[in-house]
Design a protein around this motif. Structure first.
Motif, PDB file in Angstrom:
ATOM      1  N   SER A  74       0.778  -1.214  -0.058  1.00 23.16           N
ATOM      2  CA  SER A  74       0.024   0.045   0.142  1.00 23.16           C
ATOM      3  C   SER A  74       1.046   1.264   0.002  1.00 23.16           C
ATOM      4  O   SER A  74       0.295   2.392  -0.051  1.00 23.16           O
ATOM      5  CB  SER A  74      -0.976   0.067   1.316  1.00 23.16           C
ATOM      6  N   SER A  75       2.132   1.118   0.205  1.00 22.24           N
ATOM      7  CA  SER A  75       3.098   2.293   0.310  1.00 22.24           C
ATOM      8  C   SER A  75       4.527   1.843  -0.040  1.00 22.24           C
ATOM      9  O   SER A  75       4.761   0.817   0.305  1.00 22.24           O
ATOM     10  CB  SER A  75       3.091   2.918   1.545  1.00 22.24           C
ATOM     11  N   GLY A  76       5.197   2.788  -0.509  1.00 23.73           N
ATOM     12  CA  GLY A  76       6.700   2.283  -0.951  1.00 23.73           C
ATOM     13  C   GLY A  76       6.654   1.465  -2.130  1.00 23.73           C
ATOM     14  O   GLY A  76       6.172   1.772  -3.124  1.00 23.73           O
ATOM     15  N   ILE A  77       6.952   0.018  -1.947  1.00 25.52           N
ATOM     16  CA  ILE A  77       6.752  -0.691  -3.190  1.00 25.52           C
ATOM     17  C   ILE A  77       5.279  -0.950  -3.392  1.00 25.52           C
ATOM     18  O   ILE A  77       4.636  -1.193  -2.001  1.00 25.52           O
ATOM     19  CB  ILE A  77       7.658  -2.076  -2.918  1.00 25.52           C
ATOM     20  N   GLY A  78       4.934  -1.219  -4.346  1.00 26.04           N
ATOM     21  CA  GLY A  78       3.447  -1.539  -4.428  1.00 26.04           C
ATOM     22  C   GLY A  78       3.210  -2.854  -4.482  1.00 26.04           C
ATOM     23  O   GLY A  78       3.898  -3.813  -3.761  1.00 26.04           O
ATOM     24  N   THR A  79       1.825  -3.447  -4.956  1.00 27.36           N
ATOM     25  CA  THR A  79       1.457  -4.902  -4.954  1.00 27.36           C
ATOM     26  C   THR A  79       2.541  -5.705  -5.765  1.00 27.36           C
ATOM     27  O   THR A  79       3.014  -5.181  -6.670  1.00 27.36           O
ATOM     28  CB  THR A  79       0.175  -4.953  -5.401  1.00 27.36           C
ATOM     29  N   ILE A  80       2.476  -6.891  -5.617  1.00 19.78           N
ATOM     30  CA  ILE A  80       3.170  -7.841  -6.140  1.00 19.78           C
ATOM     31  C   ILE A  80       2.724  -8.139  -7.626  1.00 19.78           C
ATOM     32  O   ILE A  80       1.430  -8.158  -7.903  1.00 19.78           O
ATOM     33  CB  ILE A  80       3.284  -9.171  -5.596  1.00 19.78           C
ATOM     34  N   SER A  81       3.523  -7.730  -8.844  1.00 14.07           N
ATOM     35  CA  SER A  81       3.156  -7.639 -10.136  1.00 14.07           C
ATOM     36  C   SER A  81       2.538  -9.094 -10.617  1.00 14.07           C
ATOM     37  O   SER A  81       3.241 -10.157  -9.714  1.00 14.07           O
ATOM     38  CB  SER A  81       4.486  -7.532 -10.884  1.00 14.07           C
ATOM     39  N   GLU A  82       1.830  -9.047 -11.151  1.00 17.41           N
ATOM     40  CA  GLU A  82       1.230 -10.283 -11.660  1.00 17.41           C
ATOM     41  C   GLU A  82       2.191 -11.153 -12.600  1.00 17.41           C
ATOM     42  O   GLU A  82       3.228 -10.576 -12.943  1.00 17.41           O
ATOM     43  CB  GLU A  82      -0.089 -10.147 -12.462  1.00 17.41           C
ATOM     44  N   GLY A  83       1.887 -12.475 -12.902  1.00 19.54           N
ATOM     45  CA  GLY A  83       2.638 -13.221 -13.588  1.00 19.54           C
ATOM     46  C   GLY A  83       3.765 -14.049 -13.144  1.00 19.54           C
ATOM     47  O   GLY A  83       4.759 -14.766 -13.672  1.00 19.54           O
ATOM     48  N   GLN A  84       4.017 -13.787 -11.717  1.00 19.99           N
ATOM     49  CA  GLN A  84       5.242 -14.474 -10.967  1.00 19.99           C
ATOM     50  C   GLN A  84       4.508 -15.770 -10.240  1.00 19.99           C
ATOM     51  O   GLN A  84       3.481 -15.891  -9.713  1.00 19.99           O
ATOM     52  CB  GLN A  84       5.850 -13.649  -9.981  1.00 19.99           C
ATOM     53  N   GLU A  85       5.207 -16.780 -10.069  1.00 25.70           N
ATOM     54  CA  GLU A  85       5.096 -17.910  -9.287  1.00 25.70           C
ATOM     55  C   GLU A  85       5.016 -17.468  -7.822  1.00 25.70           C
ATOM     56  O   GLU A  85       5.887 -17.080  -7.277  1.00 25.70           O
ATOM     57  CB  GLU A  85       6.016 -19.062  -9.505  1.00 25.70           C
ATOM     58  N   LEU A  86       4.013 -18.199  -7.244  1.00 27.86           N
ATOM     59  CA  LEU A  86       3.822 -18.017  -5.957  1.00 27.86           C
ATOM     60  C   LEU A  86       4.812 -18.657  -4.894  1.00 27.86           C
ATOM     61  O   LEU A  86       5.299 -17.925  -3.945  1.00 27.86           O
ATOM     62  CB  LEU A  86       2.308 -18.439  -5.331  1.00 27.86           C
ATOM     63  N   GLU A  87       5.258 -19.838  -5.318  1.00 30.49           N
ATOM     64  CA  GLU A  87       6.418 -20.486  -5.003  1.00 30.49           C
ATOM     65  C   GLU A  87       7.508 -19.598  -4.624  1.00 30.49           C
ATOM     66  O   GLU A  87       8.209 -19.694  -3.608  1.00 30.49           O
ATOM     67  CB  GLU A  87       6.653 -21.919  -5.404  1.00 30.49           C
ATOM     68  N   ILE A  88       7.949 -18.756  -5.728  1.00 32.73           N
ATOM     69  CA  ILE A  88       9.160 -18.359  -5.759  1.00 32.73           C
ATOM     70  C   ILE A  88       8.716 -16.927  -4.795  1.00 32.73           C
ATOM     71  O   ILE A  88       9.974 -16.706  -4.227  1.00 32.73           O
ATOM     72  CB  ILE A  88       9.658 -17.781  -7.257  1.00 32.73           C
ATOM     73  N   ILE A  89       7.954 -16.304  -5.097  1.00 36.54           N
ATOM     74  CA  ILE A  89       7.621 -15.137  -4.063  1.00 36.54           C
ATOM     75  C   ILE A  89       7.669 -15.505  -2.542  1.00 36.54           C
ATOM     76  O   ILE A  89       8.382 -14.753  -2.147  1.00 36.54           O
ATOM     77  CB  ILE A  89       6.079 -14.669  -4.393  1.00 36.54           C
TER      78      ILE A  89
END
Length: 133
Positions: A8-23
């Protein structure tokens, strides 16, 4: 106690198209290097022109955590707001006299224990937790 460290501030939400396991792996690696026990709160505040009331923790550890998350391989969307670690107490679009009265002069805990960190996926009316660390 939930403290916002990304999204919500600073870095935004996680960009789409990434593997949840890696995140999850990247963020878990960062979290394992930080020790959060009792978190001290500095002040009760309201985001300007909103009915969003927050508790602000003492920033030092959260600023370091935010920078470490930014340095991972996870891609984040842009955010128009600077980083502001906070614990949301009330999230209304508009402020009202009732809200102002309820929070004006309210006492708040001087510290709290963080039991977990969570990864949320934004949705139209809030969001849902997709991983608990």
């Amino acid at each position: 106690t939930d403290i916002t460290v990304a999204g919500s501030s600073g870095i935004g939400t996680i960009s789409e198209g990434q593997e949840l396991e890696i995140i999850v792996s990247e963020i878990a690696g960062v979290l394992s290097s930080f020790q959060f026990e009792d978190v001290a709160f500095d002040e009760l505040d309201r985001f300007p022109n909103t009915g969003i009331y927050v508790l602000k923790p003492i920033r030092d550890k959260f600023d370091a955590l935010h920078e470490a998350i930014k340095a991972t391989k996870v891609s984040f969307n842009e955010s128009p707001w600077p980083y502001n670690p906070h614990c949301t107490l009330c999230a209304k679009r508009d402020n009202t006299e009732e809200l102002d009265s309820a929070f004006s002069g309210a006492s708040f805990p001087k510290s709290a224990r963080i039991k977990c960190f969570s990864l949320y996926q934004p949705e139209a009316n809030g969001g849902s937790r997709i991983h608990k660390f």
